[in-house]
Design a protein around this motif. Structure first.
Motif, short mmCIF file in Angstrom:
data_model
loop_
_atom_site.label_atom_id
_atom_site.label_comp_id
_atom_site.label_asym_id
_atom_site.label_seq_id
_atom_site.Cartn_x
_atom_site.Cartn_y
_atom_site.Cartn_z
N LEU A 1 0.83 -1.21 0.00
CA LEU A 1 0.00 0.00 0.00
C LEU A 1 0.87 1.27 0.00
N PRO A 2 1.75 1.46 0.99
CA PRO A 2 2.60 2.66 0.92
C PRO A 2 3.61 2.61 -0.23
N ALA A 3 4.09 1.39 -0.57
CA ALA A 3 5.04 1.31 -1.70
C ALA A 3 4.36 1.76 -2.99
N GLY A 4 3.12 1.29 -3.19
CA GLY A 4 2.36 1.68 -4.38
C GLY A 4 2.04 3.17 -4.34
N GLY A 5 1.68 3.66 -3.15
CA GLY A 5 1.38 5.09 -3.01
C GLY A 5 2.59 5.95 -3.38
N THR A 6 3.78 5.49 -2.99
CA THR A 6 5.01 6.23 -3.34
C THR A 6 5.18 6.29 -4.86
N LEU A 7 4.92 5.16 -5.50
CA LEU A 7 5.04 5.13 -6.97
C LEU A 7 4.01 6.05 -7.62
N VAL A 8 2.78 6.05 -7.08
CA VAL A 8 1.75 6.93 -7.63
C VAL A 8 2.19 8.39 -7.50
N LEU A 9 2.75 8.73 -6.34
CA LEU A 9 3.23 10.11 -6.12
C LEU A 9 4.35 10.44 -7.12
N ALA A 10 5.27 9.49 -7.30
CA ALA A 10 6.38 9.73 -8.24
C ALA A 10 5.85 9.86 -9.68
N GLY A 11 4.93 9.00 -10.05
CA GLY A 11 4.35 9.04 -11.40
C GLY A 11 3.60 10.34 -11.63
N ALA A 12 2.87 10.78 -10.61
CA ALA A 12 2.10 12.02 -10.76
C ALA A 12 3.05 13.21 -10.91
N ALA A 13 4.15 13.18 -10.15
CA ALA A 13 5.13 14.28 -10.25
C ALA A 13 5.73 14.31 -11.66
N LEU B 1 -3.25 18.64 -6.03
CA LEU B 1 -2.88 17.25 -6.29
C LEU B 1 -1.73 16.84 -5.37
N LEU B 2 -0.73 17.72 -5.27
CA LEU B 2 0.41 17.41 -4.41
C LEU B 2 -0.04 17.23 -2.96
N ALA B 3 -0.93 18.13 -2.50
CA ALA B 3 -1.43 18.03 -1.12
C ALA B 3 -2.18 16.71 -0.93
N THR B 4 -2.99 16.34 -1.92
CA THR B 4 -3.78 15.09 -1.82
C THR B 4 -2.87 13.87 -1.74
N LEU B 5 -1.87 13.84 -2.63
CA LEU B 5 -1.00 12.67 -2.67
C LEU B 5 -0.10 12.60 -1.43
N GLY B 6 0.35 13.76 -0.96
CA GLY B 6 1.17 13.79 0.25
C GLY B 6 0.39 13.22 1.43
N LEU B 7 -0.85 13.68 1.57
CA LEU B 7 -1.69 13.17 2.66
C LEU B 7 -1.99 11.69 2.47
N GLY B 8 -2.27 11.32 1.22
CA GLY B 8 -2.60 9.93 0.92
C GLY B 8 -1.47 8.99 1.30
N HIS C 1 -8.06 15.16 2.85
CA HIS C 1 -7.71 14.35 1.68
C HIS C 1 -8.81 14.48 0.62
N VAL C 2 -10.08 14.36 1.07
CA VAL C 2 -11.21 14.44 0.14
C VAL C 2 -11.34 15.86 -0.42
N LEU C 3 -11.17 16.86 0.47
CA LEU C 3 -11.27 18.26 0.03
C LEU C 3 -10.26 18.56 -1.07
N SER C 4 -8.99 18.24 -0.80
CA SER C 4 -7.96 18.59 -1.79
C SER C 4 -8.06 17.72 -3.04
N GLY C 5 -8.52 16.48 -2.89
CA GLY C 5 -8.62 15.60 -4.05
C GLY C 5 -9.84 15.90 -4.92
N LEU C 6 -11.03 15.74 -4.33
CA LEU C 6 -12.25 15.90 -5.13
C LEU C 6 -12.50 17.35 -5.54
#
Lengths: 103, 421
Positions: B88-100, B130-137, B163-168
């Motif tokens: 879960l956190p490993a995938g989240g890190t990749l999502v953050l890197a991919g989004a960046a 987006l950055l705030a959402t992914l950081g919190l996520g 998380h919901v505020l910054s994302g949605l």
């Protein structure tokens, strides 16, 4: 053929080139801001309905290649301009009727 | 969801619901928004943008990261072995890197186009959220995966709200607002200049959201925040949303192209869904039922507003990109179809109608707690989505409906490339 006659022929020929999104030809849409022909050399001022339109290069190349294929035109140069910006008011009466744009 | 998972009145923090929500918000909406931004930030900013390999790499990294996150959520739900939880956190890190990686060229293009056009300002602010959402996520992912060592008491309440505020609202909605201003003015020949009302939309929605988020972050950190201040931020945010909807109505009424194509008609229904969400959220807050209504309203927001707008705009964007790739170089040399000839509105309109009717019915069923009816509505929603996806697939792979005849002689008959639907 005189330069003036060539300009008229060229204008008619460019009605083969369409704006892909609106699906109407660039002449009747009012995207051709000017056509000048001097000794068989054509210079065309062209705009797009919106600045940054992803189809800009294709429309420019299409106009250039269509113009170059007209008999009597030895070279065609297309210059893009967005001043003044295009508005639907620039459409021909025929195009306005097609789109339902109020005259 | 049609099979009964992630029912919207269940807990948002149930691992299966989290799996479904992130599949939708990352796998569908985030990839959709990045795709739209790669294509339209150059239009918005009137600059060319090199995408190429960073965009492809970001897509791969995000998809792999999301797969890891999904495995982690399923492990938390005891559907996979517990050893998959750290994915879960490993995938989240990749999502953050991919989004960046995806955001970098977009941000660079926007930076080079300063001062930014009106619609581009929304997209820029969306990237910040987006950055705030992914950081919190990512913080959540770490706390969920390693709950014995990392504990955050405010995570299910204040943290989740942020998380919901910054994302949605921040990443998806601010970006959707900017893109919709640009696209709908372009496609309906409506005036793009929004004047003082447009500025008010930007300041109230983005300012209200930023204030609500920062005040929420202070609360989550244990600082005392006057309730009136938070209320003011949310009122500004709601007012910004209402003004946006009013301004879009004003813009569409002033359009010069009276006949709406299917993509614009779909966008109007999506805007109506946004209006209902806003109204519902305000009423639920006033009556103290926000917690209870969060599921149905969230469903309407994600599928009626965001996905409804996304699918209807894809119905124009996919044929447009296909036209550029397939016919752009032939323009002026031989007859080519129009963008609109790559789709069949008469064939596809019923599916868009079913889509929005099913989403409306699903929202109602979720609000009333009718489980069986909800699943039937979701079945209709799924069918409509599949048929719209098929229409997009056919736009790329099928034959155009007609190709305009080329006049036999230049300057001859007025066989204009104008006929069509």
């Amino acid at each position: 053929m005189s330069d003036t006659e060539l300009e008229a022929t060229l204008t008619e020929a460019l009605k083969e080139v369409l704006d892909p999104e609106l699906g109407y030809n660039v002449v009747d849409l009012g995207l051709i801001y000017g056509i000048e022909v001097h000794s068989g050399q054509a210079r065309i001022a062209l705009t797009t309905t919106t600045r940054g339109c992803p189809a800009t290069d294709y429309i420019r190349e299409g106009v250039e290649s269509c113009a170059a294929s007209v008999g009597g035109i030895s070279a065609a140069e297309v210059v893009m301009t967005w001043e003044p910006p295009w508005t639907p008011d620039r459409m021909s009466a025929e195009a306005k009727t097609h789109f339902g744009v109020a005259a | 969801m049609a099979a009964g998972a992630a029912y919207p009145t269940g807990s948002l923090l149930a691992p299966v619901t989290l799996a479904a929500v992130h599949l939708l918000t990352i796998g569908w909406l985030t990839l959709l928004v990045f795709g739209a931004l790669h294509q339209f930030v150059p239009v918005i900013a009137a600059r060319s943008q090199a995408t190429g390999w960073p965009a492809l790499l970001s897509l791969l990294v995000i998809v792999v990261g999301l797969a890891g996150m999904e495995a982690g959520f399923l492990a938390l739900a005891d559907l996979l072995a517990p050893r998959a939880i750290p994915l879960l956190p490993a995938g989240g890190t990749l999502v953050l890197a991919g989004a960046a990686l995806a955001a970098a060229p977009i941000a660079r293009t926007l930076w080079s186009a300063r001062p930014l056009a009106f619609s581009a300002r929304f997209a820029s602010l969306g990237l910040v959220f987006l950055l705030a959402t992914l950081g919190l996520g990512l913080t959540f992912a770490l706390a969920l995966a390693f709950s014995e060592t990392i504990q955050w008491a405010a995570m299910p309440t204040d943290g989740l709200r942020l998380h919901v505020l910054s994302g949605l609202l921040g990443w998806f909605t601010l970006t959707a607002m900017g893109v919709s201003y640009r696209l709908l003015s372009m496609f309906t020949l409506a005036p793009e200049e929004r004047g003082a009302l447009g500025s008010a939309v930007l300041w109230l929605s983005a300012g209200g959201l930023a204030a609500a988020w920062l005040l929420g972050a202070m609360e989550a950190s244990g600082l005392a925040v006057p309730a009136a201040l938070s209320t003011l931020a949310y009122v500004a945010l709601a007012l910004g949303g209402a003004l946006y909807l009013f301004d879009m109505g004003r813009m569409l009424r002033a359009r010069r192209r009276p006949k709406l194509e299917l993509n614009a008609a779909g966008a109007i229904v999506a805007l109506a869904a946004f209006s209902l969400c806003l109204l519902g959220a305000v009423l639920a807050t006033i009556t103290g039922r926000l917690q209870e209504m969060a599921g149905p309203l969230g469903y309407l927001f994600v599928f009626g507003w965001l996905s409804g707008l996304g699918l209807s705009q894809l119905y124009k964007i996919v044929p447009f990109i296909t036209w550029l790739e397939r016919y752009g170089a032939l323009l002026g040399k031989q007859p080519v179809p129009r963008v609109q000839d790559l789709v069949d509105e008469r064939r596809d309109r019923p599916w868009f109608v079913l889509y929005f009717v099913a989403v409306g019915a699903g929202t109602l069923c979720a609000a009333l707690g009718s489980t069986l009816e909800w699943r039937i509505a979701i079945g209709g929603h799924l069918l409509a989505t599949l048929m719209i996806a098929r229409a997009l697939w056919l736009a790329r792979s099928g034959k155009p409906r007609l190709v305009q005849p080329r006049p036999t002689a230049i300057g001859g008959s007025r066989s204009l490339p104008t006929t069509g639907s």
